[in-house]
Structure formats: C-alpha cells, structure tokens
Design a protein around this motif. Structure first.
Motif, short mmCIF file in Angstrom:
data_model
loop_
_atom_site.label_atom_id
_atom_site.label_comp_id
_atom_site.label_asym_id
_atom_site.label_seq_id
_atom_site.Cartn_x
_atom_site.Cartn_y
_atom_site.Cartn_z
N THR A 1 -2.08 1.59 10.19
CA THR A 1 -1.74 2.76 9.37
C THR A 1 -2.92 3.68 9.10
O THR A 1 -2.73 4.87 8.81
CB THR A 1 -1.17 2.32 8.02
N THR B 1 0.85 -1.19 0.00
CA THR B 1 0.00 0.00 0.00
C THR B 1 0.89 1.23 0.00
O THR B 1 1.83 1.33 0.79
CB THR B 1 -0.91 0.02 1.25
N THR C 1 -6.63 2.44 4.06
CA THR C 1 -7.50 1.37 3.61
C THR C 1 -7.66 1.43 2.10
O THR C 1 -8.05 2.47 1.56
CB THR C 1 -8.89 1.47 4.27
N GLU D 1 -3.82 -2.34 7.89
CA GLU D 1 -4.73 -1.19 7.75
C GLU D 1 -5.15 -0.63 9.11
O GLU D 1 -5.32 0.58 9.26
CB GLU D 1 -5.94 -1.60 6.92
N SER D 2 -5.31 -1.51 10.09
CA SER D 2 -5.72 -1.03 11.41
C SER D 2 -4.65 -0.17 12.06
O SER D 2 -4.94 0.71 12.87
CB SER D 2 -6.07 -2.21 12.31
N SER E 1 -3.68 -7.95 5.56
CA SER E 1 -4.14 -6.63 5.08
C SER E 1 -4.90 -5.87 6.16
O SER E 1 -4.65 -4.68 6.39
CB SER E 1 -5.02 -6.80 3.85
N THR E 2 -5.82 -6.54 6.82
CA THR E 2 -6.61 -5.84 7.83
C THR E 2 -5.75 -5.45 9.03
O THR E 2 -5.96 -4.40 9.64
CB THR E 2 -7.80 -6.70 8.30
N SER F 1 2.33 4.83 0.73
CA SER F 1 2.29 5.72 1.88
C SER F 1 3.31 6.84 1.69
O SER F 1 4.45 6.58 1.27
CB SER F 1 2.60 4.96 3.17
#
Length: 506
Positions: free
Chosen positions: A395, A264, A398, A392-393, A388-389, A266
């Motif tokens: 950073t 992802t 999503t 995402e939690s 992934s989840t 950033s």
C-alpha cells in the motif's frame, strides 16, 4: 435530539457490553453479560441469536440504571464480525447462527474463491468470510436458504429488536463478504450466486446515520425513553480503530485480543493477499487490515493446558500470567533460541491457510515454562511484523506508531517486545473499552454533540503509556525474525499432508 451522553453497545463472541460515555470519552457506567457458543463438530462454531438480545438488553439495563437515562442522546452498536443468522418472517432463526470463527467452509473457499471475488469484496478467500458459508448452506442445508426471509449480521438483528426496522450499516454487512467495496452496495451477483437477494439483507446506510428510533415497548423494558435514536454502527475491528483515534492516513491500531487485528486508515481502495480491506468508520474510508485468530488465545491455551501454575499461586494475589511474565522478563531476547509459530487456529493474513498449525522451533532441554511463555509473546510480535510490513510494502502506507488496545495491553513485557520487534513506538489507548467507545463516537456525531465523526473521535479518544523500541534488543530481534519468517514457508506442504493423514486416521 436531546441529551449529553451516549451509549455504546458491543455484542462480541462471548459477551455483550453496554457503556455510557460523556463528550470527553469518559465511561460513566457499564453493564456486561456473558453468553456461550457451541461446537457441534470440530471446526464449527454456532450460537443462539436470542442470546445476543438477552445479553444486550440486560447489559443496557445494568449500565443505564447507574445514570439518569433521560440524558442519553443516542446509542450505537458494534459487534462480532462475519457472524450471521438466517431468519424466517417472524424473526425466528431457521438454524443456529454461524460464527466468524467457524471453519466449515474451507472447501467452498477453495472452490469459489476467485480473484474477481477478491477484487469486489477486498477479502482474499478464507473461511471467516460468510459468503463461503452461504455456499456451504446451499450445498448442505439448501432448505435454510430457500426459506430465509432475512440474513442478519449481529448489528442488523439487534437494530431490528430495538427499532422494528431491518436496517444496518454497510460497514456491518461488509464482513459478510457480499459488498461491492467501491460502491458500498450489496453486490447482486454475489448474493444471487447463492440464491439470495439484496433485499434479504435489509436496507444499508453509512455508519453514523440514524437507522431508527427505540420502540416504546422496548424502551419501557430497558428503562429508556421511547424514540431514542439508534445509530448505524460497524464491526468491532473497525469500531476499535475509531475508538483509539484512527481517522487519517499514516495511523494504525493494534488490538491485542483473542485474535490480533491491526488496521491502517486508507482513503483509497486497493486489494492484495497481504491484507483484507474493511469499510472504515469514517464514511467512504477503508481500513487495510491484518488479522490472525490466535492472539491471546495462544497465551490462554498455554496457561490453561501446560503452565500448571494454578489460580492465585502461593496466595500472592497474582494471576498465572503475572507469575509467568515475571519469570519470562528475566530471560534474554529470543528465549534462548526458542521460536513459537502461533498458528493454533490456522493463519489468515498473509498466508490464508486454515491447515497451518502451531510450531515450537529450536526446543531443547534447557527450555522451561518461562521460555515457552516468552516465546509465545515474541512469536505473536514477529507474526505482526510479518503482516504489517507485508501490507505496508503493497500500500505504501507506513504507520509511524501503533495505538494498541485490548487485554494484551496489561502485559508490559509484551508491549515492550512489540515495540522492539516492530521497531516503532507502541502507544496504549487510555480507554480499555475502545471498541465500545468507537460505537459511542458514531452516536455522538449523529446526536450533533459534534459536527463530524472526526471531531467526535478527536474529542473522545486519548492515549497513555508509550513503549519505545530499544535499539539493542531490536537488532537482536532482527536476527531471530530472519529465521522466523522462513518457518511457515518451509512447512507449508507438510501442514497439508499432516491434516490429510490426521483426517484419514480419525
């Protein structure tokens, strides 16, 4: 710079590919040459770096014989990450290169892997990161590090063979675990701890900068023009992200290869054990990355060892995977209560446990080959959801969809399972050689075919088939996932005990 085409080179673990691209991201020609690696001891992986050059030069020759080489404006390289070689002053290897998949440094990761090192490098302690293998060499083969002139990742090695320059990109050095990720500079304290210096890694620059010009003698051998600009590339995972168009927050890619890598975009630097951080292809950016080594490796292992389908079964022109997929597609969600933990090679994110192993959970007499195959696909999808989840939690980044590439995209069943389990659209990159394309985008930007890396990515990338989550199936997978996510935590201590016993018995 002149020319309207660019050359992307990918020197991976098993082969070198060279692809010629136009400004629209269309591949015009390709060369591919394979090579092997050795496993002198269980868990080790080594390679002769001369094979990197042999395969790369032959692949370039194959690709460029199919076009007018005078049209090439630049070339750039992507490569297998974490792999490195120790060289003497003549550029000869002091020992075989140690591969990214080599797990010999488990004890060193446990001993030297601190919170501070994690904060500096963005990499939680693990056996893939090369810095721990430098510690292993210092302990077991100290003469190698005492005699080393250069420590070269695959990119550095190939750039030197092409140009004579010891230059590389910080995005290529980064996977070695010696970079300060806030400054993108080699960290003197980390390399000094193993008796090395930053000068031994060569000069680093940003991806997309010109690192040298093609030597006249090499150009003559390859059939290219001397002086062709060679552009700083990056590791294969980061290149794949560029190749499918990941250049801004909220975008994520998923590479369904031997290992499964998801990244992802950033703009900010943040660390956590739920992911590792890599330098991005857009200078100054980062990729928040999840990775587990047993991707299509799990599937190939099952097909080769247990499916007993054979090549071209019944003379239908179908592969064993196609036959098994057809059978698995007729099974219900959850493979009739069979869950597969895909840890044949251990697990990196989010658990970082090299002692973990694969599990078939819920096995009964009604389960057969098709159930095993589907459970493998579902287990890999659930593992990606877990990674992934979790990332995402931490950073807050999503992704609204996953852009996917790699050999796994040939499986329509797997792509649909991923969409259902992840509860997000899965969009297949239209170019299967996205990793090579990512390197070519950097070459195109450096050659001024575009005004920026972002413009090159926008113009040269694209996507095709989209798989949308099915709500009914997604709800069923939610229930299976609630069981799946507890399998490893319940067995964590038992994996360690089992490995100790197996080691003692052996």
């Amino acid at each position: 710079m002149t020319g309207d085409l660019v050359l992307g080179v990918d020197c991976s673990t098993t082969a070198a590919k060279a692809v010629v691209w136009d400004r629209r991201g269309r591949s015009l020609s390709m060369g591919r040459v394979t090579f092997g690696h050795s496993t002198p001891r269980p868990g080790w992986g080594e390679q002769d770096p001369v094979e990197w050059w042999r395969a790369t030069s032959e692949a370039i020759g194959q690709a460029c014989r199919q076009i007018d080489p005078s049209r090439l404006a630049a070339l750039s390289i992507t490569h297998q990450r974490e792999t490195f070689v120790c060289l003497n002053e003549d550029g000869q290897a002091l020992r075989p290169a140690i591969l990214w998949l080599d797990t010999r440094a488990a004890e060193e990761a446990e001993t030297f892997g601190t919170r501070e090192v994690h904060e500096i490098t963005g990499k939680p302690p693990n056996t893939a990161t090369s810095w721990y293998k430098f510690h292993w060499l210092r302990r077991h083969e100290p003469r190698v590090l005492d005699r080393v002139y250069r420590v070269a990742d695959v990119h550095t090695y190939l750039v030197q063979r092409l140009t004579g320059e010891w230059r590389t990109s910080y995005a290529s050095v980064d996977p070695l675990g010696v970079l300060d990720m806030r400054s993108f500079q080699i960290h003197d304290g980390l390399v000094g701890e193993v008796g090395l210096s930053r000068e031994q890694f060569g000069e680093t620059c940003a991806p997309g900068e010109v690192v040298g010009a093609l030597r006249a003698d090499v150009a003559a051998d390859l059939g290219l023009r001397p002086g062709l600009p060679v552009v700083a590339g990056l590791g294969d995972g980061q290149a794949a992200g560029l190749g499918v168009g990941i250049t801004r927050p909220g975008q994520a890619y998923l590479n369904l290869g031997t290992g499964i890598v998801s990244g992802t975009f950033s703009a900010a630097y943040k660390v956590d054990r739920a992911f590792r951080v890599m330098a991005g292809g857009v200078p100054g950016s980062y990729l928040i990355e999840t990775f587990f080594g047993g991707g299509t490796y799990n599937i190939n292992w099952f097909v080769d060892r247990f499916s007993d389908v054979g090549r071209d079964p019944f003379g239908l022109g179908l592969s064993p995977e196609q036959v098994l997929e057809a059978a698995a597609a007729n099974l219900p969600v959850g493979s009739e209560g069979l869950l597969a933990l895909p840890y044949l090679t251990g697990v990196l994110t989010p658990y970082w446990d090299s002692q973990a192993r694969g599990v078939l959970f819920g096995l009964s007499s009604r389960h057969g080959k098709a159930h095993f195959y589907r459970a493998m696909l579902e287990g890999l999808a659930m593992e990606q959801r877990l990674s992934s989840t979790g990332a995402e939690s931490v950073t807050g980044l999503t992704a609204d969809r996953f852009l996917v590439m790699g050999g796994g995209t040939r499986s329509q069943l797997w792509c649909q399972i991923l969409a259902d389990v992840l509860r997000r659209p899965v969009e297949v990159a239209c170019e299967p050689e996205a990793t090579c394309l990512g390197a070519a985008m950097l070459a195109a930007s450096a050659a001024k075919l575009f005004d920026s890396v972002e413009e090159a990515v926008s113009s040269m990338s694209g996507s095709g088939r989209v798989y949308l989550p099915d709500e009914a199936n997604a709800s069923r997978y939610d229930r299976f996932y609630d069981v799946y996510k507890n399998i490893y935590p319940s067995l964590r201590e038992e994996f360690a005990k089992l490995q100790d016993i197996a080691h003692d018995v052996a």
